[in-house]
Motif scaffolding. Structure first.
Motif, PDB file in Angstrom:
ATOM      1  N   GLU A 195     102.226 -55.991 102.469  1.00 58.12           N
ATOM      2  CA  GLU A 195     101.826 -56.998 103.466  1.00 58.12           C
ATOM      3  C   GLU A 195     100.314 -57.041 103.542  1.00 58.12           C
ATOM      4  N   PRO A 196      99.692 -58.207 103.484  1.00 60.76           N
ATOM      5  CA  PRO A 196     100.333 -59.506 103.215  1.00 60.76           C
ATOM      6  C   PRO A 196     100.642 -59.665 101.730  1.00 60.76           C
ATOM      7  N   LEU A 197     101.479 -60.649 101.402  1.00 55.76           N
ATOM      8  CA  LEU A 197     101.870 -60.888 100.014  1.00 55.76           C
ATOM      9  C   LEU A 197     100.712 -61.494  99.224  1.00 55.76           C
ATOM     10  N   ASP A 198     100.469 -60.959  98.050  1.00 51.83           N
ATOM     11  CA  ASP A 198      99.413 -61.455  97.161  1.00 51.83           C
ATOM     12  C   ASP A 198     100.047 -62.383  96.118  1.00 51.83           C
ATOM     13  N   PHE A 199     100.173 -63.671  96.517  1.00 50.88           N
ATOM     14  CA  PHE A 199     100.871 -64.614  95.641  1.00 50.88           C
ATOM     15  C   PHE A 199     100.110 -64.869  94.338  1.00 50.88           C
ATOM     16  N   SER A 200      98.789 -64.862  94.377  1.00 48.55           N
ATOM     17  CA  SER A 200      98.014 -65.123  93.163  1.00 48.55           C
ATOM     18  C   SER A 200      98.260 -64.041  92.116  1.00 48.55           C
ATOM     19  N   LEU A 201      98.318 -62.776  92.524  1.00 47.84           N
ATOM     20  CA  LEU A 201      98.568 -61.692  91.593  1.00 47.84           C
ATOM     21  C   LEU A 201     100.000 -61.743  91.053  1.00 47.84           C
ATOM     22  N   MET A 202     100.940 -62.120  91.931  1.00 47.71           N
ATOM     23  CA  MET A 202     102.331 -62.240  91.485  1.00 47.71           C
ATOM     24  C   MET A 202     102.470 -63.382  90.475  1.00 47.71           C
ATOM     25  N   GLN A 203     101.760 -64.486  90.718  1.00 47.20           N
ATOM     26  CA  GLN A 203     101.813 -65.598  89.770  1.00 47.20           C
ATOM     27  C   GLN A 203     101.223 -65.197  88.421  1.00 47.20           C
ATOM     28  N   GLU A 204     100.159 -64.415  88.450  1.00 47.45           N
ATOM     29  CA  GLU A 204      99.561 -63.936  87.206  1.00 47.45           C
ATOM     30  C   GLU A 204     100.528 -63.028  86.456  1.00 47.45           C
ATOM     31  N   ASN A 205     101.239 -62.169  87.190  1.00 49.21           N
ATOM     32  CA  ASN A 205     102.251 -61.315  86.561  1.00 49.21           C
ATOM     33  C   ASN A 205     103.360 -62.150  85.928  1.00 49.21           C
ATOM     34  N   LEU A 206     103.778 -63.193  86.651  1.00 48.61           N
ATOM     35  CA  LEU A 206     104.852 -64.051  86.139  1.00 48.61           C
ATOM     36  C   LEU A 206     104.406 -64.798  84.882  1.00 48.61           C
ATOM     37  N   ARG A 207     103.144 -65.231  84.844  1.00 53.16           N
ATOM     38  CA  ARG A 207     102.643 -65.906  83.636  1.00 53.16           C
ATOM     39  C   ARG A 207     102.616 -64.945  82.456  1.00 53.16           C
ATOM     40  N   THR A 208     102.225 -63.708  82.735  1.00 51.84           N
ATOM     41  CA  THR A 208     102.213 -62.705  81.660  1.00 51.84           C
ATOM     42  C   THR A 208     103.630 -62.438  81.161  1.00 51.84           C
TER      43      THR A 208
END
Length: 386
Positions: A195-208
């Protein structure tokens, strides 16, 4: 005596002519066993008995021919057939000698001792010559077979080593993106608990993860295409195709995913080029494969795709500013994955598939590369219908 001498000479020279002709025929046709059997029946079992009774029987040179016949049979026929025929010859020749002994009047004697000596010398020279020829061709064939066997064994060992290297390298190539997927999936799972959720880092992980999945997909597709090519099952669906539009489509797809090497893609297209008959999906596969290779071997550089036309042909070039290839790798890059060089597969199997797809279109593909200066891969496709 004149009639008997003429019959002897006729039988002798007929036998020599037939034998020589059969040797030449077997040498050039490869049908050795058939020719050997014909020789044995016609000469050893028919001509030799006639010659025996017309040339002094066992007092002349015919026993030498009998020995030659048995040696020839054992050397030239195979296995059980050689044993049976040689035993038949031995029985026949012993029988001829016994008949000549008990019925000497049916044997044509020599007129003089000089004639007898001449017959023995003729038999000696003839048997020595023919035995030498037979042994020469027999040993030559044997040596050729040994050389072919050694070459085949060498190739089998090479293929076996290449297969082991290939399987090891494929496993390594698939393991890397799988490890990346596992790592970034675990990282994303941990991020969801924060908390809080880091959506930008999660999106980067998903792109990888998406890039790793696409990489595995390309590897599997290349392997499937390699099997199809080797089995002659590479099929094309030819339709009128605009190469410029295809390149724009590939550029858009590349731009939608971050470059693994942080590279810039530059597109140069000659305008007003006509459509060609091609399989657009296969061409996209080729171009994507070439861009993927360039991206993996280039860091912070430029990948350039150009389309040019000349009378009857349209040429696409994918060039990069990456690591390039050695001279040996460049020469073998389009030949598939049979190599003991582990790094070769990473360049080669995709290029091998590209080569086969372009060739199936009636086109041609070639490359220029130098270590440290990048690589250029060209392929040309005919404008007329393939």
């Amino acid at each position: 005596l004149a009639v008997s001498g003429g019959l002897f000479l006729y039988s002798y020279y007929s036998g020599e002519t037939v034998s020589g002709g059969l040797f030449l025929y077997s040498y050039y046709s490869g049908k050795y066993q058939r020719c050997y059997l014909i020789t044995i029946v016609m000469i050893f079992l028919i001509v030799f008995p006639v010659m025996f009774f017309t040339s002094g029987g066992y007092h002349g040179g015919m026993p030498a021919f009998f020995v030659f016949a048995i040696i020839f049979t054992v050397l030239m026929l195979e296995k059980r057939r050689a044993l049976i025929v040689s035993l038949l010859e031995i029985v026949l020749y012993i029988g001829l000698c016994l008949v000549a002994y008990h019925f000497p009047h049916i044997v044509t004697p020599f007129a003089t001792e000089a004639d007898r000596l001449a017959d023995i010398l003729l038999a000696f020279v003839s048997v020595s010559t023919v035995c030498g020829i037979v042994l020469y061709f027999h040993l030559k064939e044997y040596n050729q077979q040994q050389l072919l066997l050694e070459e085949q064994n060498r190739r089998l060992r090479s293929l076996d080593n290449a297969k082991s290297t290939f399987l090891t390298t494929v496993a390594h190539e698939i393991k890397n993106p799988l490890s990346s997927i596992s790592l970034h999936a675990r990282d994303t799972s941990e991020l969801l608990e924060e908390e809080p959720l880091d959506f930008s880092l999660m999106q980067e992980n998903l792109r990888t993860i998406e890039q790793s999945v696409m990489r595995i997909d390309r590897i599997v597709l290349d392997l499937m295409d390699t099997v199809s090519i080797e089995q002659g099952r590479l099929a094309l669906s030819l339709v009128p195709s605009d190469l410029g539009a295809l390149l724009h489509s590939v550029e858009k797809d590349f731009s939608s995913h971050p470059s693994s090497g942080n590279n810039q893609l530059v597109l140069t297209i000659q305008s007003d080029l006509p459509e060609i008959s091609a399989d657009p999906e296969r061409l996209i596969q080729v171009i994507t494969n070439l861009i993927s290779n360039a991206d993996r071997h280039t860091q912070n550089g430029t990948i350039t795709i150009s389309l040019t036309g000349e009378p009857g042909w349209q040429t696409i070039c994918v060039s990069d500013t990456g690591t390039g290839m050695s001279e040996e790798m460049r020469k073998n890059a389009l030949k598939g994955y049979v190599s003991a060089d582990k790094d070769y597969w990473r360049h080669g199997i995709g290029l091998y598939v590209c080569h086969q797809i372009i060739t199936a279109h009636g086109g041609k593909i070639w490359l220029k590369s130098q270590e440290g200066e990048g690589t250029q891969v060209f392929f040309s496709l005919p404008e007329e219908e393939s």
